[in-house]
Design a protein around this motif. Structure first.
Motif, PDB file in Angstrom:
ATOM      1  N   ASN A  17       0.839  -1.191   0.000  1.00  0.00           N
ATOM      2  CA  ASN A  17       0.000   0.000   0.000  1.00  0.00           C
ATOM      3  C   ASN A  17       0.876   1.243   0.000  1.00  0.00           C
ATOM      4  O   ASN A  17       1.835   1.337   0.763  1.00  0.00           O
ATOM      5  CB  ASN A  17      -0.911   0.037   1.235  1.00  0.00           C
ATOM      6  CG  ASN A  17      -2.254  -0.575   0.960  1.00  0.00           C
ATOM      7  OD1 ASN A  17      -2.670  -0.695  -0.190  1.00  0.00           O
ATOM      8  ND2 ASN A  17      -2.948  -0.957   2.001  1.00  0.00           N
ATOM      9  N   PRO A  30      -5.089   4.864   0.643  1.00  0.00           N
ATOM     10  CA  PRO A  30      -4.181   3.772   0.278  1.00  0.00           C
ATOM     11  C   PRO A  30      -4.412   3.341  -1.164  1.00  0.00           C
ATOM     12  O   PRO A  30      -5.547   3.155  -1.600  1.00  0.00           O
ATOM     13  CB  PRO A  30      -4.558   2.659   1.258  1.00  0.00           C
ATOM     14  CG  PRO A  30      -5.926   2.970   1.716  1.00  0.00           C
ATOM     15  CD  PRO A  30      -6.094   4.456   1.610  1.00  0.00           C
ATOM     16  N   PHE A  32      -2.680   0.658  -4.293  1.00  0.00           N
ATOM     17  CA  PHE A  32      -1.807  -0.492  -4.508  1.00  0.00           C
ATOM     18  C   PHE A  32      -0.605  -0.072  -5.340  1.00  0.00           C
ATOM     19  O   PHE A  32      -0.740   0.498  -6.408  1.00  0.00           O
ATOM     20  CB  PHE A  32      -2.587  -1.598  -5.222  1.00  0.00           C
ATOM     21  CG  PHE A  32      -1.792  -2.852  -5.438  1.00  0.00           C
ATOM     22  CD1 PHE A  32      -1.638  -3.775  -4.423  1.00  0.00           C
ATOM     23  CD2 PHE A  32      -1.200  -3.106  -6.664  1.00  0.00           C
ATOM     24  CE1 PHE A  32      -0.908  -4.929  -4.624  1.00  0.00           C
ATOM     25  CE2 PHE A  32      -0.470  -4.259  -6.872  1.00  0.00           C
ATOM     26  CZ  PHE A  32      -0.320  -5.170  -5.850  1.00  0.00           C
TER      27      PHE A  32
END
Length: 112
Positions: A17, A30, A32
């Motif tokens: 994250n 957050p 990816f």
């Protein structure tokens, strides 16, 4: 447990994250952050595994197998077909054999 490497016919992405500011309100969100990709195969969970996970209230989980890779760590996330998962159980195979596999039990990350 017998694992056939020919069943590794799908790709998944491993990453972490990364927090970036939202364009709407500036709060950190957050997101990816992709690190690397690996081939994997879906695994069927036994009834004992499913019942054990019921005891910890983790009922909607999936299990995959990947070739052992020391770059995969328990704090990582996995993205499969655009869906991000976190590790519930991380079972690496650290034996010094030619073909070893890591089993990963995953739970989908629910965005707030």
């Amino acid at each position: 447990m017998q694992i056939n490497p020919l069943e590794f016919n799908e790709r998944c992405e491993f990453g972490v994250n990364d927090y970036k500011p939202s364009p709407k309100n500036g709060n950190n969100v957050p997101t990816f952050q992709h690190k690397f990709a690996r081939w994997f195969g879906w695994r069927t969970q036994t009834f004992n595994q499913q019942y054990a996970l019921l005891g910890v209230t983790k009922t909607v989980t999936k299990q995959i197998a990947v070739r052992h890779d020391p770059a995969i760590t328990p704090d990582m996330m996995v993205r499969i077909d655009g869906v991000v998962y976190r590790f519930i159980l991380f079972s690496p195979d650290n034996r010094s054999m030619r073909e070893t596999y890591d089993l990963l039990t995953l739970e989908e990350v629910v965005k707030p």
